[in-house]
Enzyme design. Structure first.
Site, short mmCIF file in Angstrom:
data_model
loop_
_atom_site.label_atom_id
_atom_site.label_comp_id
_atom_site.label_asym_id
_atom_site.label_seq_id
_atom_site.Cartn_x
_atom_site.Cartn_y
_atom_site.Cartn_z
CD GLU B 60 10.45 0.76 -13.71
OE1 GLU B 60 11.31 0.32 -12.92
OE2 GLU B 60 9.48 0.07 -14.10
CG HIS B 129 0.09 -1.06 -10.08
ND1 HIS B 129 0.59 -1.50 -8.88
CD2 HIS B 129 0.95 -1.53 -11.03
CE1 HIS B 129 1.69 -2.22 -9.09
NE2 HIS B 129 1.93 -2.25 -10.37
#
Lengths: 343, 326
Positions: B60, B129
């Site tokens: 990321e 999440h």
């Protein structure tokens, strides 16, 4: 110009003249300019005219000079907070750099960035980054743009040995290798991350080069105090990048003569270590090199005097420069020039 | 006019901008050949090719750093961070790098990029999440932050984000991906910083974002039919820039303010808006502003627990009714 017979000592020493006199003089001039400007920054700090923090490259000049001299104008530099040297090496005026360190209105960013964030887009200096490792992926992005547009420009990213243990280093190396990006990662291994020796906290001897194999890259270790050696390694890496050969990781062995930052007297160094490295001071070494290639003493002295004069002039201009006006405080947060977040 | 899902609208919005401008490029994990883990980017790799739609490693920091470097040098990247929870592993770029480079460089550097991300709860994915993290970004000077609630706005706001000269964080709600809506044909481009009154009303203003918009609308229907309370629902759409005028205008007409926020309570976007209203429209109010939020908890995985954590239609309606009856 040096006469032909003056070159004899170099030939006798078996030295290769692949670099040429003009480039050698340039390599020398860049190193002297960095040395004088950094020393001046330290002096101005002692006078409380340089505020905040500053991280000097005294002793590491050959790395900046070698890479800058091998660059082309469209190449893009990404620096760390120890970035004065790489900024000056791209031809940014000394006054603009010292002005920023002194937080004056004539500084590169008018005092809004400071010592750790030197930026001069018009010279290809695309910022100095103060979060360890952050700029390696950013340099990948600039290289991606060059690749996408087919410009043949190369992104070059300078960082210290401490950076090799942060995640962004490894993410960027893999990313650049997989995408075959025209980017050069230059590790200036000065043996200490901040206060702790890099060897005490790293699993391998050469923190950058020994990791290169993990990304399918060759292991490159260079004498970072020899500007010629750096220049040669840099030239090869630029050629590879421009040729579509992908990234390079170059580890330059060097040493900083001062502490990590202005707050650090560097008392952690073993006795005699500094002296040993000062005997291999890159500027002292290079002066001898120039003489070996038959460059006359007065040519060297003229460069020294010219650089000193320019640093003096820049210092006086900065001392006389006004502080930044308060109205820039809220400017350039957003592209409309202001900081409005609501209507 | 066509009926489109929210997830198909994402792909159509990206395609609209990539077809318009060859400098728009797209990178992220599984976005290309796989069409995205939420199937929101299906077809783009085939349409625009591997040079413009690039699959990345699970890195990321490399994704956002590369997007920034490309944006600084002239491209208009769209970067996907699969789940907004993962902002925590690349937050340096969001908080320290592309948000600040224009300011620190005294305007020399620019970062016109878009970070798209799957945000929000409802998938039973648990605490790492499912979060709503708009407020993580809203607090950072230099960023713009938007969160569409329907397919039409996905396209319009995405186009506005891509064309914007500043970095924009674009929150897509995971639970909205399968929802459908009418979308006009042809190019759609909105302006950032405009809220929308999606249901006019006179008794109370409900401010909502993303998944909370359909819930606020459903609560408004209940309140009307069961209690005769006529609520105005405002889809905030853009947190930065914030359309304060539309919000203050609505409060000026209804005299009551409710924020419906999916984020945990502390420092949610509604707190800032309540503060603005208290400061600038205090004497318009007939009662205290009320924030309806998820409690100050990590989100649980079990459906029965997750369902009661978020503001539900019933909780919204009940809270509004109780406030107005007091």
């Amino acid at each position: 110009m040096a006469k032909v017979e003056d070159r004899a000592p170099a030939a006798a020493a078996g030295l290769n003249d692949d670099i040429g006199e003009a480039t050698r003089l340039r390599l020398y001039r860049i190193q002297v300019e960095i040395r004088e400007a950094e020393q001046r920054a330290f002096d101005l700090f002692l006078q409380n005219l340089v505020k905040g923090t500053s991280h000097l490259s005294l002793g590491q000049e050959a790395v900046a000079a070698g890479f800058a001299a091998a660059m082309k104008s469209g190449d893009l530099s990404f620096c760390t907070y120890r970035g004065h040297a790489h900024t000056l090496a791209r031809g940014v005026p000394i006054e603009k750099v010292l002005g920023e360190l002194m937080q004056r209105d004539n500084g590169l960013m008018r005092g809004k960035g400071g010592s750790m964030h030197l930026t001069s887009a018009e010279h290809g200096v695309m910022g100095s980054y103060a979060i360890i490792g952050a700029h390696l992926p950013i340099a990948c992005g600039a290289a991606w743009r060059a690749q996408y547009k087919g410009t043949k420009d190369v992104a070059v990213c300078f960082f210290g040995d401490g950076t090799t243990n942060i995640g962004a280093f490894h993410e960027a190396l893999n990313f650049a290798a997989v995408w075959k990006l025209p980017v050069i990662f230059v590790c200036e291994n000065n043996l200490y991350m901040e206060y702790t020796p890099i060897g005490d906290v790293t699993a391998v001897q050469h923190p950058a080069a020994d990791r290169a194999a993990a990304y399918g890259l060759p292991r490159i270790v260079v004498d970072g105090n020899d500007a010629d050696a750096v220049y040669r390694a840099a030239s090869a890496a630029y050629a590879k990048a421009r040729d579509g050969g992908g990234p390079s990781l170059v580890e330059c062995m060097t040493y900083r003569h001062s502490g990590h930052s202005r707050a650090d007297p560097a008392k952690y160094r073993p006795e005699g270590e500094l002296e040993k490295w000062k005997a291999r001071d890159p500027i002292k070494l290079y002066r001898e090199r120039l003489k070996q290639f038959g460059i006359a003493d007065n040519v060297i002295a003229e460069i020294d005097a010219d650089v000193r004069r320019r640093v003096d002039e820049a210092t006086e201009k900065c001392k006389a420069a006004p502080m930044p006006p308060r109205d820039i405080l809220t400017k350039d947060v957003y592209a409309d020039g202001g900081f409005a977040w609501r209507n | 006019m066509a009926e489109l899902t929210y997830r198909d609208a994402v792909a159509r919005g990206i395609a609209q901008e990539m077809a318009r401008d060859p400098d728009v490029v797209f990178l992220g994990e599984d976005i290309g050949k796989a069409g995205g883990v939420f199937k929101a980017t299906v077809g783009l790799y085939e349409q625009f090719g591997p040079l413009r739609v690039r699959d990345t490693p699970i890195s990321e920091q490399a994704i956002l750093g590369a997007a920034m470097g490309a944006a600084m040098t002239g491209l208009k990247p769209i970067a996907e961070i699969m789940f907004s929870d993962f902002f925590a592993v690349c937050f340096d770029y969001i908080a320290n790098e592309f948000a600040k480079s224009r300011y620190m460089s005294n305007g020399q550097l620019k970062c016109p990029l878009v970070v798209r991300t799957g945000n929000g709860a409802g998938s039973r994915f648990g605490a790492q999440h499912s979060q709503s993290v708009e407020n993580w970004c809203m607090m950072i000077p230099g960023l713009k932050v938007v969160a569409p609630s329907n397919p039409r706005d996905v396209i319009g706001l995405l186009a506005a984000a891509v064309r914007d000269p500043d970095p924009v964080i674009f929150f897509e709600h995971k639970s909205l991906y399968p929802t459908k809506g009418e979308v006009p044909d042809g190019e759609i481009v909105d302006a950032l910083g405009s809220a929308k009154i999606v249901r006019p009303g006179k008794d109370a203003t409900l401010l909502a974002l993303a998944l909370m918009v359909p819930r606020a609308l459903a609560a408004a229907e209940t309140l009307k039919s069961e209690h005769g309370i006529d609520c105005e629902v405002v889809d905030v759409r853009s947190l930065v820039p914030l359309d304060t005028q539309t919000i203050l205008g609505s409060v000026g007409r209804t005299h009551r303010l409710f924020t419906v926020e999916e984020n945990p309570r502390l420092c949610g976007w509604g707190a800032e808006i309540v503060s603005i209203v208290a400061d600038e429209a205090f004497y318009d109010l007939d009662g205290p502003p009320v924030r309806i939020t998820t409690p100050h908890i990590p989100l649980p995985a079990a459906d029965i627990l997750e369902d009661v954590a978020l503001p539900t239609v019933e909780r919204i309606a009940e809270r509004v009714r109780r406030s107005l009856e007091n």
